[in-house]
Design an enzyme around this catalytic site. Structure first.
Site, PDB file in Angstrom:
ATOM      1  N   THR A 156      -1.690  -7.250  -1.194  1.00 15.11           N
ATOM      2  CA  THR A 156      -0.132  -7.294  -0.958  1.00 15.11           C
ATOM      3  C   THR A 156       0.453  -8.237  -0.197  1.00 15.11           C
ATOM      4  O   THR A 156      -0.389  -9.404   0.148  1.00 15.11           O
ATOM      5  CB  THR A 156      -0.131  -6.072   0.238  1.00 15.11           C
ATOM      6  N   ASN A 189       1.838   4.466   7.363  1.00 15.40           N
ATOM      7  CA  ASN A 189       1.521   3.315   6.481  1.00 15.40           C
ATOM      8  C   ASN A 189       2.230   1.963   7.113  1.00 15.40           C
ATOM      9  O   ASN A 189       1.606   1.115   6.884  1.00 15.40           O
ATOM     10  CB  ASN A 189       1.680   3.405   5.161  1.00 15.40           C
ATOM     11  N   SER A 234      -6.866  -0.555  10.332  1.00 15.48           N
ATOM     12  CA  SER A 234      -7.535  -1.892   9.782  1.00 15.48           C
ATOM     13  C   SER A 234      -9.001  -1.936  10.547  1.00 15.48           C
ATOM     14  O   SER A 234      -9.079  -1.654  11.446  1.00 15.48           O
ATOM     15  CB  SER A 234      -6.670  -2.995  10.175  1.00 15.48           C
ATOM     16  N   LYS A 290      -3.737  -2.277  16.215  1.00 13.71           N
ATOM     17  CA  LYS A 290      -4.453  -1.146  15.576  1.00 13.71           C
ATOM     18  C   LYS A 290      -5.568  -0.467  16.252  1.00 13.71           C
ATOM     19  O   LYS A 290      -5.836   0.766  16.079  1.00 13.71           O
ATOM     20  CB  LYS A 290      -5.289  -2.005  14.275  1.00 13.71           C
ATOM     21  N   VAL A 300      -6.617  -5.831   1.034  1.00 20.42           N
ATOM     22  CA  VAL A 300      -5.847  -5.307  -0.142  1.00 20.42           C
ATOM     23  C   VAL A 300      -4.729  -6.400  -0.669  1.00 20.42           C
ATOM     24  O   VAL A 300      -4.204  -6.920   0.386  1.00 20.42           O
ATOM     25  CB  VAL A 300      -5.040  -4.239   0.067  1.00 20.42           C
ATOM     26  N   TYR A 308      -2.180  -7.947  16.333  1.00 21.32           N
ATOM     27  CA  TYR A 308      -2.338  -7.155  15.174  1.00 21.32           C
ATOM     28  C   TYR A 308      -3.607  -6.351  15.597  1.00 21.32           C
ATOM     29  O   TYR A 308      -3.608  -5.171  15.439  1.00 21.32           O
ATOM     30  CB  TYR A 308      -2.402  -7.937  14.010  1.00 21.32           C
ATOM     31  N   ASP A 348      13.051   3.648   9.892  1.00 18.05           N
ATOM     32  CA  ASP A 348      12.655   2.377  10.724  1.00 18.05           C
ATOM     33  C   ASP A 348      11.576   3.029  11.565  1.00 18.05           C
ATOM     34  O   ASP A 348      12.092   3.728  12.799  1.00 18.05           O
ATOM     35  CB  ASP A 348      13.548   1.576  11.346  1.00 18.05           C
ATOM     36  N   ILE A 371       0.837  -1.134  -0.153  1.00 18.35           N
ATOM     37  CA  ILE A 371       0.059  -0.115   0.185  1.00 18.35           C
ATOM     38  C   ILE A 371       0.892   1.182  -0.085  1.00 18.35           C
ATOM     39  O   ILE A 371       0.647   2.273  -0.796  1.00 18.35           O
ATOM     40  CB  ILE A 371      -0.920  -0.206   1.289  1.00 18.35           C
TER      41      ILE A 371
HETATM   42  N1  LIG Z   1      -3.237  -5.571   2.947  1.00 22.87           N
HETATM   43  C1  LIG Z   1      -4.217  -5.238   3.907  1.00 22.87           C
HETATM   44  O1  LIG Z   1      -5.568  -6.176   3.420  1.00 22.87           O
HETATM   45  C2  LIG Z   1      -4.484  -4.614   5.187  1.00 22.87           C
HETATM   46  C3  LIG Z   1      -5.835  -4.492   5.498  1.00 22.87           C
HETATM   47  C4  LIG Z   1      -5.871  -3.645   6.729  1.00 22.87           C
HETATM   48  C5  LIG Z   1      -4.782  -2.670   7.040  1.00 22.87           C
HETATM   49  N2  LIG Z   1      -3.558  -2.944   6.319  1.00 22.87           N
HETATM   50  C6  LIG Z   1      -2.614  -2.022   6.938  1.00 22.87           C
HETATM   51  O2  LIG Z   1      -1.908  -1.245   5.714  1.00 22.87           O
HETATM   52  C7  LIG Z   1      -0.554  -0.959   5.826  1.00 22.87           C
HETATM   53  C8  LIG Z   1       0.421  -1.448   4.916  1.00 22.87           C
HETATM   54  O3  LIG Z   1       0.088  -2.872   4.521  1.00 22.87           O
HETATM   55  P1  LIG Z   1       0.382  -3.701   3.277  1.00 22.87           P
HETATM   56  O4  LIG Z   1      -0.504  -4.452   3.058  1.00 22.87           O
HETATM   57  O5  LIG Z   1       1.106  -2.769   2.156  1.00 22.87           O
HETATM   58  O6  LIG Z   1       1.770  -4.729   4.231  1.00 22.87           O
HETATM   59  P2  LIG Z   1       3.032  -4.967   3.386  1.00 22.87           P
HETATM   60  O7  LIG Z   1       2.956  -5.526   1.750  1.00 22.87           O
HETATM   61  O8  LIG Z   1       3.422  -6.092   4.341  1.00 22.87           O
HETATM   62  O9  LIG Z   1       4.047  -4.076   3.421  1.00 22.87           O
HETATM   63  C9  LIG Z   1       4.357  -3.432   4.859  1.00 22.87           C
HETATM   64  C10 LIG Z   1       5.241  -2.068   4.694  1.00 22.87           C
HETATM   65  O10 LIG Z   1       5.425  -1.862   5.958  1.00 22.87           O
HETATM   66  C11 LIG Z   1       6.966  -1.704   6.211  1.00 22.87           C
HETATM   67  N3  LIG Z   1       7.549  -1.945   7.470  1.00 22.87           N
HETATM   68  C12 LIG Z   1       7.381  -3.022   8.472  1.00 22.87           C
HETATM   69  N4  LIG Z   1       7.940  -2.674   9.368  1.00 22.87           N
HETATM   70  C13 LIG Z   1       8.489  -1.424   9.302  1.00 22.87           C
HETATM   71  C14 LIG Z   1       9.389  -0.663  10.248  1.00 22.87           C
HETATM   72  N5  LIG Z   1       9.502  -0.893  11.432  1.00 22.87           N
HETATM   73  N6  LIG Z   1       9.502   0.768   9.670  1.00 22.87           N
HETATM   74  C15 LIG Z   1       9.356   1.027   8.248  1.00 22.87           C
HETATM   75  N7  LIG Z   1       8.680   0.335   7.718  1.00 22.87           N
HETATM   76  C16 LIG Z   1       8.135  -0.833   8.030  1.00 22.87           C
HETATM   77  C17 LIG Z   1       7.478  -2.716   5.301  1.00 22.87           C
HETATM   78  O11 LIG Z   1       8.942  -2.448   5.036  1.00 22.87           O
HETATM   79  P3  LIG Z   1       9.941  -3.676   4.552  1.00 22.87           P
HETATM   80  O12 LIG Z   1       9.671  -3.681   3.151  1.00 22.87           O
HETATM   81  O13 LIG Z   1      11.189  -3.114   5.005  1.00 22.87           O
HETATM   82  O14 LIG Z   1       9.465  -4.976   5.637  1.00 22.87           O
HETATM   83  C18 LIG Z   1       6.707  -2.588   4.019  1.00 22.87           C
HETATM   84  O15 LIG Z   1       7.027  -1.346   3.366  1.00 22.87           O
HETATM   85  C19 LIG Z   1       0.086  -1.705   7.275  1.00 22.87           C
HETATM   86  O16 LIG Z   1      -0.323  -0.580   8.193  1.00 22.87           O
HETATM   87  C20 LIG Z   1      -1.174  -2.738   7.372  1.00 22.87           C
HETATM   88  O17 LIG Z   1      -1.620  -3.040   8.987  1.00 22.87           O
HETATM   89  C21 LIG Z   1      -3.351  -3.681   5.465  1.00 22.87           C
END
Ligand SMILES: NC(=O)c1ccc[n+]([C@@H]2O[C@H](COP(=O)([O-])OP(=O)(O)OC[C@H]3O[C@@H](n4cnc5c(N)ncnc54)[C@H](OP(=O)(O)O)[C@@H]3O)[C@@H](O)[C@H]2O)c1
Length: 233
Positions: free
Chosen positions: A190, A84, A139, A159, A188, A155, A57, A15
């Site tokens: 991802t 994010n 979330s 949130k 989403v 998780y 980070d 995202i």
């Molecule tokens: N996908 C869904 O269905 C969904 C649903 C509800 C909420 N969300 C929320 O949306 C946001 C993005 O999720 P996503 O689906 O894009 O997840 P993702 O594909 O797992 O990507 C997570 C991102 O967060 C970064 N990250 C993790 N730990 C970190 C840290 N300590 N410092 C800086 N960056 C860090 C990761 O970086 P690295 O590449 O370095 O690991 C990556 O860029 C999250 O907050 C997630 O909880 C997602």
């Protein structure tokens, strides 16, 4: 629409990467923060003179301070901060997995998903323009009202904590004139959401940017879904 200056955390993939892509495409100046810029190849491929990739980070106070200094050298103010970055433990991808939950790692989930977002918000608060927006990606799992069946412990609770942190920040005098909201991106496709999720990143992020663009200071403290629907706390 006037181009904005936007800071996005966790912009290496998923995202966050899509936020960077869409913000750049519409002419914004983007500070795309990620843990390891040297391996953020998809982000680097968005190459633009309006793209600044910075190491950050969100769980590390020194890293946040260094990122703030780096951004400060390049701009006086930010219009939008998108918190994010987030993690979901592999243990929690299996439902009802209390027995296997590692409580040491649970603390790290809170550190990244909740405390980290507030640490980043505080560090950049002084750079937020009047009328600026702090949008944290939460979330539906963080909703106590919607949490009527067992799924993730750490998780979901992280949130819910993020939601409360941001609700408190929304009503802090330090954010007067700004708008602080939490946004549910939906399910989403991802790495976290998996290939089975409902929404393409482009759809979710397109919706969230429309929501962000529509926000006024009076909207501060709201919990909104990616399509603008009100979410129950
Ligand atoms: N996908 C869904 O269905 C969904 C649903 C509800 C909420 N969300 C929320 O949306 C946001 C993005 O999720 P996503 O689906 O894009 O997840 P993702 O594909 O797992 O990507 C997570 C991102 O967060 C970064 N990250 C993790 N730990 C970190 C840290 N300590 N410092 C800086 N960056 C860090 C990761 O970086 P690295 O590449 O370095 O690991 C990556 O860029 C999250 O907050 C997630 O909880 C997602």
């Amino acid at each position: 629409m006037t181009p904005k200056t936007v800071l996005i955390t966790g912009a290496s993939r998923g995202i966050g990467l899509e936020f960077a892509r869409q913000c750049l495409a519409r002419g914004d100046r983007v500070f795309a923060a990620c843990r390891t810029p040297q391996s953020a190849h998809h982000l680097a491929a968005l190459a633009s003179d309006r793209l600044h990739i910075i190491p950050l980070d969100v769980a590390d106070a020194a890293s946040i301070a260094a990122a703030q200094r780096l951004v400060r050298e390049q701009t006086d103010s930010l219009d939008v901060l998108i918190n994010n970055a987030g993690i979901l433990l592999d243990d929690e991808k299996i439902p009802d997995n209390l027995a296997a939950l590692d409580f040491e790692r649970t603390a790290q989930v809170f550190r990244v998903n909740a405390t980290g977002a507030l640490m980043v918000a505080r560090a950049f608060l002084g750079m937020m323009r009047r009328g600026g927006i702090i949008a944290s990606i939460t979330s539906g799992y963080g909703s106590l009202t919607l949490h009527t069946h067992s799924h993730t412990y750490a998780y979901s609770a992280s949130k819910a904590a993020l939601n409360m942190f941001m609700r408190a920040l929304a009503h802090d005098r330090l954010t007067r004139g700004m708008c602080v909201v939490v946004l549910d991106p939906g399910w989403v496709r991802t790495d976290m959401g998996t290939e089975y999720a409902d929404l393409a990143p482009s759809e979710s992020v397109g919706g969230m940017l429309r929501v962000i663009d529509s926000l006024k200071p009076a909207d501060t403290g709201r919990f909104l879904r990616w399509d603008g629907a009100e979410m129950p706390w």
